[in-house]
Motif scaffolding. Structure first.
Motif, PDB file in Angstrom:
ATOM      1  N   ALA A  41       0.850  -1.183   0.000  1.00 45.99           N
ATOM      2  CA  ALA A  41       0.000   0.000   0.000  1.00 45.99           C
ATOM      3  C   ALA A  41       0.889   1.237   0.000  1.00 45.99           C
ATOM      4  O   ALA A  41       2.067   1.144   0.321  1.00 45.99           O
ATOM      5  N   SER A  42       0.290   2.371  -0.337  1.00 45.43           N
ATOM      6  CA  SER A  42       1.031   3.625  -0.220  1.00 45.43           C
ATOM      7  C   SER A  42       1.249   3.909   1.267  1.00 45.43           C
ATOM      8  O   SER A  42       0.631   3.279   2.124  1.00 45.43           O
ATOM      9  N   ARG A  43       2.112   4.873   1.556  1.00 44.04           N
ATOM     10  CA  ARG A  43       2.366   5.212   2.964  1.00 44.04           C
ATOM     11  C   ARG A  43       1.059   5.612   3.669  1.00 44.04           C
ATOM     12  O   ARG A  43       0.766   5.178   4.768  1.00 44.04           O
ATOM     13  N   ARG A  44       0.254   6.405   2.963  1.00 42.78           N
ATOM     14  CA  ARG A  44      -1.018   6.888   3.540  1.00 42.78           C
ATOM     15  C   ARG A  44      -1.982   5.723   3.792  1.00 42.78           C
ATOM     16  O   ARG A  44      -2.598   5.600   4.837  1.00 42.78           O
ATOM     17  N   LYS A  45      -2.071   4.841   2.813  1.00 39.14           N
ATOM     18  CA  LYS A  45      -2.963   3.685   2.929  1.00 39.14           C
ATOM     19  C   LYS A  45      -2.461   2.756   4.053  1.00 39.14           C
ATOM     20  O   LYS A  45      -3.254   2.189   4.808  1.00 39.14           O
TER      21      LYS A  45
ATOM     22  N   ILE B  82      -3.124   0.432   9.513  1.00 39.69           N
ATOM     23  CA  ILE B  82      -2.717   0.319  10.924  1.00 39.69           C
ATOM     24  C   ILE B  82      -3.839   0.834  11.824  1.00 39.69           C
ATOM     25  O   ILE B  82      -4.270   0.153  12.760  1.00 39.69           O
ATOM     26  N   GLN B  83      -4.355   2.025  11.475  1.00 35.32           N
ATOM     27  CA  GLN B  83      -5.375   2.647  12.332  1.00 35.32           C
ATOM     28  C   GLN B  83      -6.656   1.827  12.388  1.00 35.32           C
ATOM     29  O   GLN B  83      -7.361   1.835  13.386  1.00 35.32           O
ATOM     30  N   SER B  84      -6.912   1.111  11.306  1.00 34.93           N
ATOM     31  CA  SER B  84      -8.161   0.335  11.331  1.00 34.93           C
ATOM     32  C   SER B  84      -7.954  -1.067  11.911  1.00 34.93           C
ATOM     33  O   SER B  84      -8.834  -1.913  11.826  1.00 34.93           O
ATOM     34  N   GLY B  85      -6.788  -1.308  12.471  1.00 39.39           N
ATOM     35  CA  GLY B  85      -6.586  -2.558  13.219  1.00 39.39           C
ATOM     36  C   GLY B  85      -6.310  -3.771  12.356  1.00 39.39           C
ATOM     37  O   GLY B  85      -6.462  -4.912  12.804  1.00 39.39           O
TER      38      GLY B  85
ATOM     39  N   VAL C 118      -1.543  -3.960  16.162  1.00 41.55           N
ATOM     40  CA  VAL C 118      -0.925  -2.670  16.498  1.00 41.55           C
ATOM     41  C   VAL C 118      -1.716  -1.585  15.782  1.00 41.55           C
ATOM     42  O   VAL C 118      -1.937  -1.673  14.572  1.00 41.55           O
ATOM     43  N   THR C 119      -2.168  -0.583  16.535  1.00 35.25           N
ATOM     44  CA  THR C 119      -2.952   0.485  15.895  1.00 35.25           C
ATOM     45  C   THR C 119      -2.278   1.848  16.033  1.00 35.25           C
ATOM     46  O   THR C 119      -2.809   2.849  15.564  1.00 35.25           O
ATOM     47  N   VAL C 120      -1.100   1.851  16.665  1.00 33.99           N
ATOM     48  CA  VAL C 120      -0.416   3.129  16.901  1.00 33.99           C
ATOM     49  C   VAL C 120       0.494   3.450  15.718  1.00 33.99           C
ATOM     50  O   VAL C 120       1.396   2.678  15.390  1.00 33.99           O
TER      51      VAL C 120
ATOM     52  N   VAL D 274      -0.501  -8.226   7.468  1.00 30.29           N
ATOM     53  CA  VAL D 274      -1.684  -7.404   7.194  1.00 30.29           C
ATOM     54  C   VAL D 274      -2.825  -8.374   6.958  1.00 30.29           C
ATOM     55  O   VAL D 274      -2.714  -9.264   6.098  1.00 30.29           O
ATOM     56  N   ASP D 275      -3.891  -8.236   7.739  1.00 25.88           N
ATOM     57  CA  ASP D 275      -5.022  -9.184   7.682  1.00 25.88           C
ATOM     58  C   ASP D 275      -4.522 -10.618   7.849  1.00 25.88           C
ATOM     59  O   ASP D 275      -5.009 -11.534   7.188  1.00 25.88           O
TER      60      ASP D 275
END
Ligand code: URA
Length: 246
Positions: free
Chosen positions: A14-18, A23-26, A35-37, A50-51
């Motif tokens: 994914a891109s850095r933003r994605k 991460i934020q969506s768990g 990790v969500t931080v 990832v998943d």
């Protein structure tokens, strides 16, 4: 230490933003824990998923080592002898040798963490040439050199045709140097080929692995492969591009 989102982005997922959103969506786990931080730091040794799908984050590295004699071509040795990996203590990646050279054999050996390329290079169908220089006793006769080149019957079958060249002979000392290029990689093949002719190999060195020679290296030295050399190995084994494609 690297930021988690950078590693995910570098792995091409994914891109850095994605990656930050993942991460934020768990959806990201480090060593099995969610990790969500954002900005969590990870090392080469952390297992990122990832998943639940592991992220291959290790950078692929490629080295040519001039293995000295008296070194074992494996990652570990139960008898605590020096291994080819011991020459790469500064390299963080988990590298391993592509194929092997006997403990007593010196010469060119490729070291990498690119399992896909390593498997291809070791597969007999790609017929990667390996050139050896053998110091032998006694001096082989012309008929014996012909046998080496046309094929020798070993206990695991006939050897494929080889290129053979008598480089030097000393009829007083009864020793000779023979250059031999084979593409098979059977266990102790060169020594067994000579032994089948009652010729003893006193010293064995691999001068070339495919197009890679020992030029500029001394025993114990290693160098990184150049990008075009890695590319050529990929082409030779019909792996096209994408070094991340393991
Ligand atoms: N053939 C051998 O006999 N030994 C090696 O290490 C490699 C090829």
């Amino acid at each position: 230490m690297e930021r988690l989102q950078k590693i995910i982005a570098q792995a091409g997922i994914a891109s850095r933003r994605k990656a930050e959103l993942l991460i934020q969506s768990g959806r990201v786990q480090v060593n099995g824990k969610r990790v969500t931080v954002l900005g969590t730091k990870v090392t080469e040794k952390d297992k990122i998923a990832v998943d639940g799908v592991p992220v291959q984050k290790e950078i692929l590295v490629y080295f040519l080592l001039y293995k000295p004699a008296g070194v074992i071509s494996s990652v570990k040795d139960d008898r605590n002898r020096t291994t080819v990996v011991d020459f790469f203590q500064q390299v963080p990646q988990r590298i391993f040798p592509v194929g092997r050279l006997d403990y007593d054999t010196s010469g060119a050996i490729l070291m990498t963490n690119d399992g896909k390329l390593a498997n291809r290079l070791m597969h007999p169908k790609f017929e990667i040439d390996k050139t050896y220089i053998a110091t032998v006793h006694p001096v082989p006769e012309a008929s014996q050199l012909r046998k080496l080149s046309s094929g020798i019957r070993l206990d695991d079958g006939m050897t494929a045709p080889a290129k053979v060249q008598l480089v030097e002979s000393d009829y007083l000392k009864k020793t000779a140097m023979v250059r031999l290029t084979i593409h098979e990689g059977r266990n102790r093949q060169v020594r067994r080929m000579f032994a089948a002719l009652d010729i003893h190999v006193r010293k064995l060195k691999r001068e070339r692995y495919g197009f890679l020679s020992l030029a500029g290296l001394h025993p114990g030295d290693a160098r990184s492969l150049k990008p075009h050399e890695v590319k050529t190995l990929y082409h030779m084994t019909h792996l096209d591009t994408g070094h991340d494609d393991r």
